[in-house]
Design a protein around this motif. Sequence first.
Motif, PDB file in Angstrom:
ATOM      1  N   GLU A  49       0.831  -1.210   0.000  1.00 57.07           N
ATOM      2  CA  GLU A  49       0.000   0.000   0.000  1.00 57.07           C
ATOM      3  C   GLU A  49       0.864   1.259   0.000  1.00 57.07           C
ATOM      4  N   ILE A  50       1.916   1.254   0.824  1.00 59.86           N
ATOM      5  CA  ILE A  50       2.800   2.421   0.893  1.00 59.86           C
ATOM      6  C   ILE A  50       3.613   2.533  -0.390  1.00 59.86           C
ATOM      7  N   ALA A  51       4.129   1.401  -0.882  1.00 59.56           N
ATOM      8  CA  ALA A  51       4.908   1.415  -2.120  1.00 59.56           C
ATOM      9  C   ALA A  51       4.077   1.945  -3.281  1.00 59.56           C
ATOM     10  N   SER A  52       2.799   1.553  -3.324  1.00 63.41           N
ATOM     11  CA  SER A  52       1.922   2.032  -4.397  1.00 63.41           C
ATOM     12  C   SER A  52       1.705   3.534  -4.307  1.00 63.41           C
ATOM     13  N   ALA A  53       1.540   4.038  -3.094  1.00 65.08           N
ATOM     14  CA  ALA A  53       1.341   5.479  -2.912  1.00 65.08           C
ATOM     15  C   ALA A  53       2.596   6.253  -3.291  1.00 65.08           C
ATOM     16  N   VAL A  54       3.764   5.729  -2.931  1.00 62.19           N
ATOM     17  CA  VAL A  54       5.019   6.397  -3.281  1.00 62.19           C
ATOM     18  C   VAL A  54       5.187   6.412  -4.794  1.00 62.19           C
ATOM     19  N   LEU A  55       4.937   5.281  -5.440  1.00 59.51           N
ATOM     20  CA  LEU A  55       5.084   5.211  -6.894  1.00 59.51           C
ATOM     21  C   LEU A  55       4.155   6.196  -7.591  1.00 59.51           C
ATOM     22  N   ALA A  56       2.940   6.327  -7.086  1.00 61.66           N
ATOM     23  CA  ALA A  56       1.977   7.233  -7.701  1.00 61.66           C
ATOM     24  C   ALA A  56       2.402   8.688  -7.588  1.00 61.66           C
ATOM     25  N   SER A  57       3.207   9.008  -6.564  1.00 59.11           N
ATOM     26  CA  SER A  57       3.636  10.395  -6.356  1.00 59.11           C
ATOM     27  C   SER A  57       4.814  10.785  -7.249  1.00 59.11           C
ATOM     28  N   LEU A  58       5.451   9.803  -7.886  1.00 52.39           N
ATOM     29  CA  LEU A  58       6.586  10.095  -8.759  1.00 52.39           C
ATOM     30  C   LEU A  58       6.115  10.564 -10.119  1.00 52.39           C
ATOM     31  N   SER A  59       7.018  11.182 -10.854  1.00 54.05           N
ATOM     32  CA  SER A  59       6.689  11.589 -12.217  1.00 54.05           C
ATOM     33  C   SER A  59       6.516  10.350 -13.102  1.00 54.05           C
ATOM     34  N   ARG A  60       5.832  10.530 -14.239  1.00 51.82           N
ATOM     35  CA  ARG A  60       5.605   9.395 -15.137  1.00 51.82           C
ATOM     36  C   ARG A  60       6.928   8.777 -15.585  1.00 51.82           C
ATOM     37  N   GLU A  61       7.917   9.614 -15.882  1.00 51.73           N
ATOM     38  CA  GLU A  61       9.211   9.103 -16.320  1.00 51.73           C
ATOM     39  C   GLU A  61       9.869   8.291 -15.220  1.00 51.73           C
ATOM     40  N   GLN A  62       9.814   8.768 -13.973  1.00 52.84           N
ATOM     41  CA  GLN A  62      10.395   8.033 -12.853  1.00 52.84           C
ATOM     42  C   GLN A  62       9.673   6.717 -12.612  1.00 52.84           C
ATOM     43  N   GLN A  63       8.339   6.739 -12.752  1.00 50.86           N
ATOM     44  CA  GLN A  63       7.570   5.514 -12.553  1.00 50.86           C
ATOM     45  C   GLN A  63       8.037   4.420 -13.517  1.00 50.86           C
ATOM     46  N   VAL A  64       8.193   4.787 -14.775  1.00 51.17           N
ATOM     47  CA  VAL A  64       8.621   3.818 -15.777  1.00 51.17           C
ATOM     48  C   VAL A  64      10.038   3.325 -15.489  1.00 51.17           C
ATOM     49  N   GLU A  65      10.921   4.254 -15.114  1.00 52.50           N
ATOM     50  CA  GLU A  65      12.304   3.866 -14.823  1.00 52.50           C
ATOM     51  C   GLU A  65      12.379   2.910 -13.630  1.00 52.50           C
ATOM     52  N   VAL A  66      11.554   3.139 -12.619  1.00 50.90           N
ATOM     53  CA  VAL A  66      11.536   2.251 -11.451  1.00 50.90           C
ATOM     54  C   VAL A  66      10.995   0.879 -11.834  1.00 50.90           C
ATOM     55  N   LEU A  67       9.895   0.851 -12.563  1.00 52.21           N
ATOM     56  CA  LEU A  67       9.305  -0.421 -12.979  1.00 52.21           C
ATOM     57  C   LEU A  67      10.223  -1.190 -13.918  1.00 52.21           C
ATOM     58  N   ASP A  68      11.105  -0.482 -14.606  1.00 43.78           N
ATOM     59  CA  ASP A  68      12.031  -1.133 -15.539  1.00 43.78           C
ATOM     60  C   ASP A  68      13.193  -1.810 -14.827  1.00 43.78           C
ATOM     61  N   GLN A  69      13.329  -1.618 -13.521  1.00 41.80           N
ATOM     62  CA  GLN A  69      14.418  -2.251 -12.792  1.00 41.80           C
ATOM     63  C   GLN A  69      14.160  -3.756 -12.683  1.00 41.80           C
ATOM     64  N   SER A  70      15.131  -4.546 -13.148  1.00 44.11           N
ATOM     65  CA  SER A  70      14.923  -5.995 -13.240  1.00 44.11           C
ATOM     66  C   SER A  70      14.751  -6.672 -11.885  1.00 44.11           C
ATOM     67  N   ASP A  71      15.296  -6.067 -10.807  1.00 41.30           N
ATOM     68  CA  ASP A  71      15.199  -6.703  -9.493  1.00 41.30           C
ATOM     69  C   ASP A  71      14.118  -6.071  -8.613  1.00 41.30           C
ATOM     70  N   PHE A  72      13.181  -5.350  -9.229  1.00 42.52           N
ATOM     71  CA  PHE A  72      12.083  -4.746  -8.479  1.00 42.52           C
ATOM     72  C   PHE A  72      11.000  -5.808  -8.283  1.00 42.52           C
ATOM     73  N   GLU A  73      10.954  -6.390  -7.107  1.00 42.59           N
ATOM     74  CA  GLU A  73      10.092  -7.540  -6.847  1.00 42.59           C
ATOM     75  C   GLU A  73       8.604  -7.176  -6.819  1.00 42.59           C
ATOM     76  N   LEU A  74       8.290  -5.948  -6.399  1.00 39.50           N
ATOM     77  CA  LEU A  74       6.890  -5.564  -6.230  1.00 39.50           C
ATOM     78  C   LEU A  74       6.239  -5.033  -7.503  1.00 39.50           C
ATOM     79  N   SER A  75       6.968  -4.990  -8.609  1.00 43.86           N
ATOM     80  CA  SER A  75       6.443  -4.340  -9.814  1.00 43.86           C
ATOM     81  C   SER A  75       5.108  -4.935 -10.256  1.00 43.86           C
ATOM     82  N   GLY A  76       5.024  -6.254 -10.301  1.00 46.24           N
ATOM     83  CA  GLY A  76       3.775  -6.888 -10.735  1.00 46.24           C
ATOM     84  C   GLY A  76       2.632  -6.577  -9.791  1.00 46.24           C
ATOM     85  N   ASP A  77       2.876  -6.612  -8.470  1.00 47.95           N
ATOM     86  CA  ASP A  77       1.826  -6.320  -7.491  1.00 47.95           C
ATOM     87  C   ASP A  77       1.331  -4.886  -7.632  1.00 47.95           C
ATOM     88  N   LEU A  78       2.272  -3.957  -7.856  1.00 48.77           N
ATOM     89  CA  LEU A  78       1.870  -2.548  -7.974  1.00 48.77           C
ATOM     90  C   LEU A  78       1.076  -2.309  -9.252  1.00 48.77           C
TER      91      LEU A  78
END
Length: 467
Positions: A49-78
């Motif tokens: 829940e907190i990770a989703s709120a933090v991701l939503a507060s980032l810019s669109r470019e940052q959101q994509v860059e974070v989701l593009d990280q290969s070791d980001f385990e929560l990407s699918g859940d978010l």
Amino acid sequence: MEDIRDPAQDRRDEDRRDDEFVDAAALAAELAEEHPADIAEALDDEEPEIASAVLASLSREQQVEVLDQSDFELSGDLIEALPVEEAVRLVSAMSADRAADMFRWMEEPARSHLFARLAPETQAELGRLLSYPEHSAGGLMTTEFVTVPSTWTVGETLRHIREIERTRETIYAIYVLDPVTHKLEQAVSLRRLITGETGQPILSVAPKHDPITCDPLMDREDVARLISKYDLLAVPVVDEHEHVLGIVTVDDMIDAIIEEGTEDAQKFGGMEALDEPYMEIGFFDMLKKRAGWLSILFLGEMLTANAMQHFEDELERAIVLTLFIPLIMSSGGNSGSQATSLIIRALALGEIKVRDWWRVALRELPSGLALGAILAVLGVARITAWQTLGFYDYGEHWVLVAFTVGAALVAIVTFGSLTGSMLPFVLRRLGFDPASASAPFVATFVDVTGLVIYFSVALLILRGTLL
């Protein structure tokens, strides 16, 4: 019936949501200037829940860059937690290979529901990537690369790179295609490109040799060897018609090599490879991964009891032999584990092939004899020292006992070395992963056979005296 709610509980729920919002806002402000990899790592440590709120507060470019990280385990859940329209926008903006990996991890029905909402061209691109095995070149490749026709000049190519740079995963390798057939003609590095004159044809700065390529079904370990051998930043994946399907980049290969090394290390320990990080895997999943091999190894070790029962009469007549059973078993198992580890690694690095088994056997035979002789000298010296110094009395035939232990060590260590070195070849020939010939498995096998060898040697040497 009227729904009766507890006002106090409502207040507690509202306070909890307010606290989460404050935590998310503070964390978002703290991470706003961080590298996407650091943001992804920080979000993995938070509740969804907190990770989703933090991701939503980032810019669109940052959101994509974070989701593009290969070791980001929560990407699918978010992604699953987002509104469908927002999830579609983010998935469409992600790199194709990373989006494909995320779809592999997602569960139904969320996976199919999201996939159906994507644009037809995105569906086709992801569907092609998902059709290849996960650990193959096709499963690792990205479709975001730079191609130019062979009729272009250096200047035209540089202008093209400036225009599309932000939409490509890498621009350090440019793939030159035949303008009519679209077959791959050459691969030009950015370094060679920027050193050329702008009016020169693109092929004038290309290397003289044919481009290094791989097919989409090539295993990731073989792709890694190609990249390492030729010092490539990326290797193109081509079909049977020499059309470029995608590229495998060196950063993706680093992730794959780490994953492969982790799997092999876990198999070496005598267990199934974990599908999730150690701290993330569930208790019962951990039991399932470990209990199977552990039970097999336990059943294998039970054969040592059968071996000892077979020599029960000999043990009753020469109790002194039992003192050296742990020594004999561990020496054979250790030598087998050493050989197995060496051969599995050599096979993984391509230093040897399955056809080289006889050459390995010819190396391990004298090595085993020499290593066994070294241990035999140490064992005989230990028995002699304890007997002569009065630490322990091995009986009137202690010299024969020492000779029995020494001869058994030579035989068992040689057998362990040969068995440990040959088992990976057998498994590779049968189509299994050589890493399955883990050190505990080899040690268990050599333990059982080592007892048989030990008592057989004892019967030959001690017959007529202790036996």
